[in-house]
Write a protein that holds these residues in place. Structure first.
Motif, mmCIF file in Angstrom:
data_model
loop_
_atom_site.group_PDB
_atom_site.id
_atom_site.type_symbol
_atom_site.label_atom_id
_atom_site.label_comp_id
_atom_site.label_asym_id
_atom_site.label_seq_id
_atom_site.Cartn_x
_atom_site.Cartn_y
_atom_site.Cartn_z
ATOM 1 N N PRO A 51 0.869 -1.235 0.036
ATOM 2 C CA PRO A 51 -0.121 -0.073 0.031
ATOM 3 C C PRO A 51 0.917 1.253 0.008
ATOM 4 C CG PRO A 51 -0.893 -1.458 1.551
ATOM 5 C CD PRO A 51 0.371 -2.111 1.205
ATOM 6 N N GLY A 52 0.529 2.127 -0.953
ATOM 7 C CA GLY A 52 1.448 3.412 -1.110
ATOM 8 C C GLY A 52 2.666 3.337 -1.800
ATOM 9 N N ALA A 53 2.920 2.338 -2.141
ATOM 10 C CA ALA A 53 4.133 1.801 -3.045
ATOM 11 C C ALA A 53 4.195 2.827 -4.173
ATOM 12 C CB ALA A 53 4.314 0.524 -3.335
ATOM 13 N N ARG A 54 5.624 3.125 -4.676
ATOM 14 C CA ARG A 54 5.850 3.962 -5.634
ATOM 15 C C ARG A 54 6.849 3.077 -6.599
ATOM 16 N NH1 ARG A 54 4.361 8.788 -6.471
ATOM 17 N NH2 ARG A 54 3.236 9.935 -4.831
ATOM 18 N N PHE A 55 6.650 3.305 -7.981
ATOM 19 C CA PHE A 55 7.503 2.581 -8.916
ATOM 20 C C PHE A 55 8.256 3.958 -9.708
ATOM 21 C CE2 PHE A 55 8.857 0.046 -12.611
ATOM 22 C CZ PHE A 55 9.450 -1.094 -12.035
ATOM 23 N N GLN A 56 9.530 3.842 -9.951
ATOM 24 C CA GLN A 56 10.241 4.823 -10.376
ATOM 25 C C GLN A 56 9.852 4.910 -11.889
ATOM 26 O OE1 GLN A 56 14.508 4.242 -10.356
ATOM 27 N NE2 GLN A 56 15.033 5.933 -11.579
ATOM 28 N N ALA A 57 9.752 6.308 -12.524
ATOM 29 C CA ALA A 57 9.367 6.468 -13.674
ATOM 30 C C ALA A 57 10.353 5.984 -14.633
ATOM 31 C CB ALA A 57 9.314 8.101 -13.825
ATOM 32 N N HIS A 58 9.848 5.655 -15.770
ATOM 33 C CA HIS A 58 10.494 4.790 -16.722
ATOM 34 C C HIS A 58 9.839 4.682 -18.115
ATOM 35 C CE1 HIS A 58 8.020 1.697 -15.058
ATOM 36 N NE2 HIS A 58 8.206 0.844 -16.418
ATOM 37 N N ARG A 59 10.729 4.145 -18.991
ATOM 38 C CA ARG A 59 10.005 4.038 -20.317
ATOM 39 C C ARG A 59 10.216 2.440 -20.781
ATOM 40 N NH1 ARG A 59 6.333 7.718 -21.690
ATOM 41 N NH2 ARG A 59 7.030 9.675 -21.549
ATOM 42 N N TRP A 66 0.794 -6.370 -17.032
ATOM 43 C CA TRP A 66 1.124 -6.704 -15.738
ATOM 44 C C TRP A 66 0.039 -7.272 -14.929
ATOM 45 C CZ3 TRP A 66 1.852 -1.851 -17.556
ATOM 46 C CH2 TRP A 66 1.055 -0.631 -16.881
ATOM 47 N N PHE A 67 0.037 -8.045 -13.826
ATOM 48 C CA PHE A 67 -1.337 -8.479 -13.558
ATOM 49 C C PHE A 67 -1.013 -8.415 -11.944
ATOM 50 C CE2 PHE A 67 -0.134 -11.057 -17.022
ATOM 51 C CZ PHE A 67 -1.672 -11.188 -17.552
ATOM 52 N N MET A 68 -2.365 -7.742 -11.530
ATOM 53 C CA MET A 68 -2.480 -7.280 -10.248
ATOM 54 C C MET A 68 -3.746 -8.122 -9.495
ATOM 55 S SD MET A 68 -2.114 -3.153 -10.475
ATOM 56 C CE MET A 68 -3.280 -2.759 -9.256
ATOM 57 N N MET A 69 -3.417 -8.460 -8.239
ATOM 58 C CA MET A 69 -4.384 -9.404 -7.779
ATOM 59 C C MET A 69 -5.567 -8.548 -6.809
ATOM 60 S SD MET A 69 -3.636 -11.890 -9.401
ATOM 61 C CE MET A 69 -4.745 -13.195 -8.648
ATOM 62 N N SER A 70 -5.008 -7.607 -6.421
ATOM 63 C CA SER A 70 -5.843 -6.562 -5.514
ATOM 64 C C SER A 70 -5.290 -5.432 -5.581
ATOM 65 C CB SER A 70 -6.018 -7.297 -4.181
ATOM 66 O OG SER A 70 -4.561 -6.905 -3.508
ATOM 67 N N GLY A 71 -6.033 -4.128 -4.957
ATOM 68 C CA GLY A 71 -5.760 -2.835 -5.116
ATOM 69 C C GLY A 71 -5.993 -2.205 -6.369
ATOM 70 N N GLY A 72 -5.224 -1.258 -6.622
ATOM 71 C CA GLY A 72 -5.321 -0.258 -7.797
ATOM 72 C C GLY A 72 -3.870 0.331 -8.099
ATOM 73 N N LEU A 73 -3.844 0.999 -9.325
ATOM 74 C CA LEU A 73 -2.548 1.464 -9.720
ATOM 75 C C LEU A 73 -3.186 2.778 -10.372
ATOM 76 C CD1 LEU A 73 0.338 1.215 -10.292
ATOM 77 C CD2 LEU A 73 -0.193 0.073 -12.421
ATOM 78 N N SER A 74 -2.186 3.776 -10.133
ATOM 79 C CA SER A 74 -2.329 5.118 -10.851
ATOM 80 C C SER A 74 -1.136 5.146 -11.880
ATOM 81 C CB SER A 74 -2.255 6.439 -9.868
ATOM 82 O OG SER A 74 -3.364 6.185 -8.933
ATOM 83 N N TYR A 75 -1.587 5.135 -12.966
ATOM 84 C CA TYR A 75 -0.835 5.378 -14.215
ATOM 85 C C TYR A 75 -0.463 6.816 -14.927
ATOM 86 C CZ TYR A 75 2.202 3.085 -17.815
ATOM 87 O OH TYR A 75 3.090 2.629 -18.583
ATOM 88 N N ASP A 76 0.341 7.178 -15.571
ATOM 89 C CA ASP A 76 0.387 8.349 -16.342
ATOM 90 C C ASP A 76 -0.867 8.788 -17.186
ATOM 91 O OD1 ASP A 76 1.259 6.596 -18.149
ATOM 92 O OD2 ASP A 76 2.831 8.091 -18.846
ATOM 93 N N VAL A 77 -1.382 7.695 -17.713
ATOM 94 C CA VAL A 77 -2.571 7.989 -18.596
ATOM 95 C C VAL A 77 -3.777 7.355 -18.005
ATOM 96 C CG1 VAL A 77 -1.068 7.453 -20.614
ATOM 97 C CG2 VAL A 77 -2.161 5.491 -19.671
ATOM 98 N N GLY A 78 -3.888 7.168 -16.588
ATOM 99 C CA GLY A 78 -5.096 6.580 -16.125
ATOM 100 C C GLY A 78 -5.054 5.730 -14.788
ATOM 101 N N THR A 79 -6.000 5.066 -14.494
ATOM 102 C CA THR A 79 -5.915 4.048 -13.445
ATOM 103 C C THR A 79 -6.348 2.739 -13.660
ATOM 104 O OG1 THR A 79 -7.997 4.767 -12.621
ATOM 105 C CG2 THR A 79 -6.092 6.099 -11.488
ATOM 106 N N ALA A 80 -5.919 1.746 -12.981
ATOM 107 C CA ALA A 80 -6.312 0.151 -13.237
ATOM 108 C C ALA A 80 -6.673 -0.222 -11.892
ATOM 109 C CB ALA A 80 -5.114 -0.371 -13.891
#
Length: 80
Positions: A51-59, A66-80
């Motif tokens: 919870p609250g994790a961040r991933f370094q910006a990259h290309r 990628w597969f997530m089993m729970s929670g959500g992800l905020s991405y530069d073009v939206g959320t999943a």
């Protein structure tokens, strides 16, 4: 080659998730590589983010999934 990974004639890496170790990529994020194609650059990851994790910006090189089993992800073009 690592335990749990098989290379196909097409250059794909196929993984048995139960035999793979988590790779700590920092910021509270760990992943397992499920598939990577050396020819196309396509990849698939199984990701665990605290919870609250961040991933370094990259290309990324190539397209991926990628597969997530729970929670959500905020991405530069939206959320999943």
């Amino acid at each position: 080659m690592s335990a749990g990974i098989t290379t196909t004639p097409a250059g794909d890496l196929l993984a048995n998730i139960h035999e793979l170790e988590w790779v700590d990529v920092g910021g509270g994020t760990q992943c397992k590589t499920l598939r990577m194609c050396e020819k196309t650059g396509q990849w698939a990851l199984y990701v665990h983010m605290a919870p609250g994790a961040r991933f370094q910006a990259h290309r990324p090189e190539g397209t991926g999934q990628w597969f997530m089993m729970s929670g959500g992800l905020s991405y530069d073009v939206g959320t999943a």
